[in-house]
Design an enzyme around this catalytic site. Structure first.
Site, PDB file in Angstrom:
ATOM      1  N   LYS A  38     161.129 -20.362 132.673  1.00  0.00           N
ATOM      2  CA  LYS A  38     161.321 -21.809 132.880  1.00  0.00           C
ATOM      3  C   LYS A  38     162.812 -22.152 132.858  1.00  0.00           C
ATOM      4  CE  LYS A  38     157.043 -22.988 133.281  1.00  0.00           C
ATOM      5  NZ  LYS A  38     156.526 -23.359 134.595  1.00  0.00           N
ATOM      6  N   TYR A  88     158.081 -16.048 128.971  1.00  0.00           N
ATOM      7  CA  TYR A  88     157.578 -17.239 129.662  1.00  0.00           C
ATOM      8  C   TYR A  88     158.628 -18.347 129.643  1.00  0.00           C
ATOM      9  CZ  TYR A  88     155.322 -21.773 130.098  1.00  0.00           C
ATOM     10  OH  TYR A  88     155.046 -23.067 130.457  1.00  0.00           O
ATOM     11  N   ASN A  99     144.629 -19.287 122.551  1.00  0.00           N
ATOM     12  CA  ASN A  99     145.820 -19.204 121.704  1.00  0.00           C
ATOM     13  C   ASN A  99     146.251 -20.578 121.224  1.00  0.00           C
ATOM     14  OD1 ASN A  99     146.424 -16.367 121.981  1.00  0.00           O
ATOM     15  ND2 ASN A  99     146.790 -16.854 124.142  1.00  0.00           N
ATOM     16  N   ASN A 100     145.974 -21.585 122.026  1.00  0.00           N
ATOM     17  CA  ASN A 100     146.477 -22.921 121.700  1.00  0.00           C
ATOM     18  C   ASN A 100     145.494 -23.665 120.806  1.00  0.00           C
ATOM     19  OD1 ASN A 100     147.632 -22.585 124.895  1.00  0.00           O
ATOM     20  ND2 ASN A 100     149.056 -22.997 123.239  1.00  0.00           N
ATOM     21  N   LEU A 101     146.044 -24.641 120.093  1.00  0.00           N
ATOM     22  CA  LEU A 101     145.274 -25.285 119.035  1.00  0.00           C
ATOM     23  C   LEU A 101     144.020 -26.023 119.541  1.00  0.00           C
ATOM     24  CD1 LEU A 101     144.991 -26.036 116.068  1.00  0.00           C
ATOM     25  CD2 LEU A 101     146.529 -27.968 116.480  1.00  0.00           C
ATOM     26  N   SER A 130     159.065 -27.001 130.446  1.00  0.00           N
ATOM     27  CA  SER A 130     158.349 -27.054 129.171  1.00  0.00           C
ATOM     28  C   SER A 130     159.317 -27.319 128.028  1.00  0.00           C
ATOM     29  CB  SER A 130     157.683 -25.688 128.957  1.00  0.00           C
ATOM     30  OG  SER A 130     157.279 -25.544 127.628  1.00  0.00           O
ATOM     31  N   ALA A 131     158.793 -27.936 126.974  1.00  0.00           N
ATOM     32  CA  ALA A 131     159.601 -28.154 125.771  1.00  0.00           C
ATOM     33  C   ALA A 131     160.030 -26.832 125.142  1.00  0.00           C
ATOM     34  CB  ALA A 131     158.795 -28.958 124.761  1.00  0.00           C
ATOM     35  N   THR A 132     159.416 -25.738 125.589  1.00  0.00           N
ATOM     36  CA  THR A 132     159.793 -24.428 125.065  1.00  0.00           C
ATOM     37  C   THR A 132     161.276 -24.122 125.359  1.00  0.00           C
ATOM     38  OG1 THR A 132     159.021 -22.147 124.886  1.00  0.00           O
ATOM     39  CG2 THR A 132     159.117 -23.030 127.077  1.00  0.00           C
ATOM     40  N   PRO A 164     154.257 -15.888 113.917  1.00  0.00           N
ATOM     41  CA  PRO A 164     155.659 -15.584 114.219  1.00  0.00           C
ATOM     42  C   PRO A 164     156.138 -16.361 115.442  1.00  0.00           C
ATOM     43  CG  PRO A 164     154.415 -13.563 113.879  1.00  0.00           C
ATOM     44  CD  PRO A 164     153.417 -14.681 113.899  1.00  0.00           C
ATOM     45  N   GLY A 165     157.337 -16.891 115.359  1.00  0.00           N
ATOM     46  CA  GLY A 165     157.924 -17.600 116.498  1.00  0.00           C
ATOM     47  C   GLY A 165     157.670 -19.102 116.491  1.00  0.00           C
TER      48      GLY A 165
HETATM   49  P1  NAD Z   1     147.048 -23.382 134.821  1.00  0.00           P
HETATM   50  O1  NAD Z   1     147.121 -21.910 134.649  1.00  0.00           O
HETATM   51  O2  NAD Z   1     145.804 -24.092 134.451  1.00  0.00           O
HETATM   52  O3  NAD Z   1     147.394 -23.769 136.346  1.00  0.00           O
HETATM   53  C1  NAD Z   1     148.255 -23.012 137.150  1.00  0.00           C
HETATM   54  C2  NAD Z   1     147.570 -22.815 138.496  1.00  0.00           C
HETATM   55  O4  NAD Z   1     148.468 -22.100 139.348  1.00  0.00           O
HETATM   56  C3  NAD Z   1     146.284 -22.003 138.406  1.00  0.00           C
HETATM   57  O5  NAD Z   1     145.253 -22.672 139.107  1.00  0.00           O
HETATM   58  C4  NAD Z   1     146.625 -20.667 139.066  1.00  0.00           C
HETATM   59  O6  NAD Z   1     145.517 -20.120 139.727  1.00  0.00           O
HETATM   60  C5  NAD Z   1     147.733 -21.083 140.021  1.00  0.00           C
HETATM   61  N1  NAD Z   1     148.710 -20.040 140.337  1.00  0.00           N
HETATM   62  C6  NAD Z   1     149.418 -19.245 139.496  1.00  0.00           C
HETATM   63  N2  NAD Z   1     150.250 -18.452 140.179  1.00  0.00           N
HETATM   64  C7  NAD Z   1     150.078 -18.737 141.496  1.00  0.00           C
HETATM   65  C8  NAD Z   1     150.658 -18.259 142.705  1.00  0.00           C
HETATM   66  N3  NAD Z   1     151.604 -17.315 142.695  1.00  0.00           N
HETATM   67  N4  NAD Z   1     150.253 -18.790 143.870  1.00  0.00           N
HETATM   68  C9  NAD Z   1     149.291 -19.754 143.909  1.00  0.00           C
HETATM   69  N5  NAD Z   1     148.709 -20.248 142.800  1.00  0.00           N
HETATM   70  C10 NAD Z   1     149.105 -19.746 141.607  1.00  0.00           C
HETATM   71  O7  NAD Z   1     148.300 -23.999 134.021  1.00  0.00           O
HETATM   72  P2  NAD Z   1     148.619 -25.510 133.632  1.00  0.00           P
HETATM   73  O8  NAD Z   1     148.385 -25.676 132.184  1.00  0.00           O
HETATM   74  O9  NAD Z   1     147.975 -26.442 134.591  1.00  0.00           O
HETATM   75  O10 NAD Z   1     150.201 -25.501 133.838  1.00  0.00           O
HETATM   76  C11 NAD Z   1     150.779 -25.876 135.073  1.00  0.00           C
HETATM   77  C12 NAD Z   1     152.289 -25.658 134.986  1.00  0.00           C
HETATM   78  O11 NAD Z   1     152.807 -26.412 133.882  1.00  0.00           O
HETATM   79  C13 NAD Z   1     152.696 -24.208 134.756  1.00  0.00           C
HETATM   80  O12 NAD Z   1     153.863 -23.944 135.500  1.00  0.00           O
HETATM   81  C14 NAD Z   1     152.995 -24.172 133.273  1.00  0.00           C
HETATM   82  O13 NAD Z   1     153.938 -23.177 132.954  1.00  0.00           O
HETATM   83  C15 NAD Z   1     153.561 -25.564 133.030  1.00  0.00           C
HETATM   84  N6  NAD Z   1     153.414 -26.011 131.633  1.00  0.00           N
HETATM   85  C16 NAD Z   1     152.177 -26.008 131.044  1.00  0.00           C
HETATM   86  C17 NAD Z   1     152.057 -26.397 129.712  1.00  0.00           C
HETATM   87  C18 NAD Z   1     150.705 -26.379 129.027  1.00  0.00           C
HETATM   88  O14 NAD Z   1     150.666 -26.432 127.797  1.00  0.00           O
HETATM   89  N7  NAD Z   1     149.585 -26.343 129.751  1.00  0.00           N
HETATM   90  C19 NAD Z   1     153.174 -26.820 128.977  1.00  0.00           C
HETATM   91  C20 NAD Z   1     154.414 -26.831 129.622  1.00  0.00           C
HETATM   92  C21 NAD Z   1     154.523 -26.419 130.953  1.00  0.00           C
HETATM   93  N1  UFG Z   2     148.021 -23.538 115.593  1.00  0.00           N
HETATM   94  C1  UFG Z   2     147.195 -23.199 114.532  1.00  0.00           C
HETATM   95  N2  UFG Z   2     146.102 -22.413 114.798  1.00  0.00           N
HETATM   96  C2  UFG Z   2     145.785 -21.986 116.046  1.00  0.00           C
HETATM   97  C3  UFG Z   2     146.638 -22.331 117.122  1.00  0.00           C
HETATM   98  C4  UFG Z   2     147.754 -23.113 116.854  1.00  0.00           C
HETATM   99  O1  UFG Z   2     147.452 -23.577 113.392  1.00  0.00           O
HETATM  100  O2  UFG Z   2     144.784 -21.274 116.208  1.00  0.00           O
HETATM  101  C5  UFG Z   2     149.193 -24.409 115.343  1.00  0.00           C
HETATM  102  C6  UFG Z   2     150.534 -23.780 115.689  1.00  0.00           C
HETATM  103  O3  UFG Z   2     151.037 -23.041 114.614  1.00  0.00           O
HETATM  104  C7  UFG Z   2     151.377 -25.026 116.026  1.00  0.00           C
HETATM  105  C8  UFG Z   2     150.357 -26.006 116.629  1.00  0.00           C
HETATM  106  O4  UFG Z   2     149.078 -25.533 116.185  1.00  0.00           O
HETATM  107  O5  UFG Z   2     151.887 -25.591 114.837  1.00  0.00           O
HETATM  108  C9  UFG Z   2     150.372 -26.024 118.146  1.00  0.00           C
HETATM  109  O6  UFG Z   2     150.218 -24.706 118.650  1.00  0.00           O
HETATM  110  P1  UFG Z   2     149.880 -24.424 120.195  1.00  0.00           P
HETATM  111  O7  UFG Z   2     149.731 -22.945 120.328  1.00  0.00           O
HETATM  112  O8  UFG Z   2     148.754 -25.281 120.643  1.00  0.00           O
HETATM  113  O9  UFG Z   2     151.178 -24.958 120.966  1.00  0.00           O
HETATM  114  P2  UFG Z   2     152.714 -24.553 120.828  1.00  0.00           P
HETATM  115  O10 UFG Z   2     153.466 -25.781 120.417  1.00  0.00           O
HETATM  116  O11 UFG Z   2     152.894 -23.344 120.031  1.00  0.00           O
HETATM  117  O12 UFG Z   2     153.092 -24.166 122.345  1.00  0.00           O
HETATM  118  C10 UFG Z   2     152.616 -24.886 123.485  1.00  0.00           C
HETATM  119  C11 UFG Z   2     152.502 -23.934 124.661  1.00  0.00           C
HETATM  120  C12 UFG Z   2     153.877 -23.455 125.058  1.00  0.00           C
HETATM  121  C13 UFG Z   2     154.752 -24.657 125.342  1.00  0.00           C
HETATM  122  C14 UFG Z   2     154.796 -25.569 124.147  1.00  0.00           C
HETATM  123  C15 UFG Z   2     155.589 -26.820 124.461  1.00  0.00           C
HETATM  124  O13 UFG Z   2     151.698 -22.804 124.323  1.00  0.00           O
HETATM  125  O14 UFG Z   2     153.797 -22.707 126.241  1.00  0.00           O
HETATM  126  O15 UFG Z   2     153.482 -25.953 123.779  1.00  0.00           O
HETATM  127  O16 UFG Z   2     155.117 -27.390 125.632  1.00  0.00           O
HETATM  128  F1  UFG Z   2     156.001 -24.223 125.619  1.00  0.00           F
END
Ligand code: NAD
Ligand code: UFG
Length: 332
Positions: free
Chosen positions: A152, A148, A197-199, A124-126, A289-290
């Site tokens: 990664k 989290y 939580n996400n936008l 992740s870009a995190t 925050p963060g």
């Molecule tokens: P998601 O939660 O929709 O998918 C993850 C899947 O893995 C789920 O179906 C869950 O049931 C399964 N799972 C979790 N733990 C398991 C285990 N121990 N054994 C078997 N199955 C398990 O998440 P996503 O958004 O599809 O993300 C997929 C991957 O990409 C994750 O590793 C996440 O950290 C990474 N990622 C996601 C984002 C994002 O914004 N969605 C950004 C960066 C990285």
């Molecule tokens: N935001 C709002 N209101 C909301 C939710 C988000 O204004 O209700 C804003 C945030 O402040 C930020 C932007 O929308 O400026 C995006 O926020 P997200 O929560 O959608 O995404 P983040 O960039 O904070 O983080 C996401 C995932 C992280 C991951 C990161 C980079 O949650 O796990 O993208 O991949 F690491």
């Protein structure tokens, strides 16, 4: 190529399964439904128009994984399984370290034993923390601000150490920016439990009337309109990036997967309103925050080495996100 997709019923995993099948690869899926629904497996089968090889179980369970590798001759593993909620990881750090690290360590052990040494890992870009410069390149310094993100970063380090010890592994680490949207029929998508939580998931719930108003977290950042800027990438593009990465696995590589463009919170709100012809009421609140002001990728490396380029626009992302939720609502 036969590809094992862990977490293949989740948001990004299910889209990647679809793209792999379109690209004529064989797919085996493992998921324990800890963050996905059984009905998504059925929807996925309907979408791809064929039965799917699926094993329900936990990637942390070595005996279970052994069975999968004994029954299937796997060429490549794409490892999505893991927990991903930043806030929850702060409250329950041990859960995150346990699931994300143990699943990866168990998977690597079983892969090695079965001489399957081709892996793509979801990072992740995190891991870039608060970048000092933009756009973000793969060789920028790494740091994290929550458990989290630390899982990664730790897994990235484990994978680098593994490759150093045995260069017959082929490992590609993909650092995703902000995936949103869904495939255009609206069959697969993201519908988080509880208050999102996400936008984008939040915007969608405001548009459907389930939530009253969007809180925009701060309008005093040093950005074009004061709101936070991110690199939103359509999940279908992201999934295609995995197919290309799987087809070109060689040595140890790290790629950003983004579009290279930064869009503000208000860009997203306005585009969503325009393409879907709906209102998304919002209010400006304090910063979260963060959060960082801006985050977007330098995508040169993925373009040059994987021939990967995101094709879908912000309009596509906004339209498709809404289609999925409208479909879910129709089906009750
Ligand atoms: P998601 O939660 O929709 O998918 C993850 C899947 O893995 C789920 O179906 C869950 O049931 C399964 N799972 C979790 N733990 C398991 C285990 N121990 N054994 C078997 N199955 C398990 O998440 P996503 O958004 O599809 O993300 C997929 C991957 O990409 C994750 O590793 C996440 O950290 C990474 N990622 C996601 C984002 C994002 O914004 N969605 C950004 C960066 C990285
Ligand atoms: N935001 C709002 N209101 C909301 C939710 C988000 O204004 O209700 C804003 C945030 O402040 C930020 C932007 O929308 O400026 C995006 O926020 P997200 O929560 O959608 O995404 P983040 O960039 O904070 O983080 C996401 C995932 C992280 C991951 C990161 C980079 O949650 O796990 O993208 O991949 F690491």
């Amino acid at each position: 190529m036969k590809v094992l997709v862990t977490g293949g019923i989740g948001y990004i995993g299910s889209h990647t399964v679809y793209e792999l099948i379109k690209a004529k690869h064989d797919v085996v899926i493992v998921d324990n439904f800890s963050n996905s629904k059984k009905e998504t497996l059925e929807k996925l089968k309907n979408l791809v128009g064929q039965d799917l090889s699926f094993y329900e179980g936990d990637v942390c369970d070595k005996a279970f994984l052994e069975k999968v590798f004994q029954e299937e001759k796997i060429d490549v593993v794409i490892h999505f399984a893991g927990f991903k909620a930043v806030g929850e990881s702060v409250e329950k750090p041990l859960l995150y370290y346990q699931n994300n690290l143990e699943s990866t360590l168990t998977l690597l052990e079983v892969m090695g034993k079965h001489n399957c040494k081709n892996l793509i890992f979801s990072s992740s870009a995190t891991v870039y923390g608060s970048p000092e410069h933009l756009p973000i390149k793969e060789d920028f310094p790494l740091s994290t601000t929550n458990p989290y993100g630390t899982t990664k970063l730790m897994i990235e380090k484990i994978l680098k150490d593994l490759y150093q010890s045995d260069s017959s592994w082929n490992i590609t680490i993909l650092r995703y920016f902000n995936p949103i949207g869904n495939e255009e029929s609206g069959t697969l998508g993201e519908d988080p439990k509880g208050i999102p939580n996400n936008l984008m998931p939040y915007i969608v719930r405001v548009a459907t009337g389930e939530l009253e108003i969007l809180s925009v977290f701060g309008d005093d950042y040093d950005t074009k309109d004061g709101t936070g800027v991110r690199d939103y990438i359509h999940v279908v593009d992201l999934a295609r990036g995995h197919v290309l990465a799987a087809e070109k696995l060689s040595g140890l590589s790290i790629y950003n997967l983004g579009t290279g463009h930064g869009y503000s919170v208000l860009d997203l709100v306005k585009t969503f309103e325009k393409v879907n012809n709906v209102k998304v009421p919002y209010k400006i609140t304090d910063r979260r925050p963060g959060d960082i002001a801006m985050c977007y990728a330098d995508v040169t490396k993925a373009k040059e080495e994987l021939s990967f380029e995101a094709e879908k626009t912000l309009e596509d992302m906004c339209r498709d996100s809404y289609t999925y939720i409208k479909n879910c609502k129709k089906q009750g």
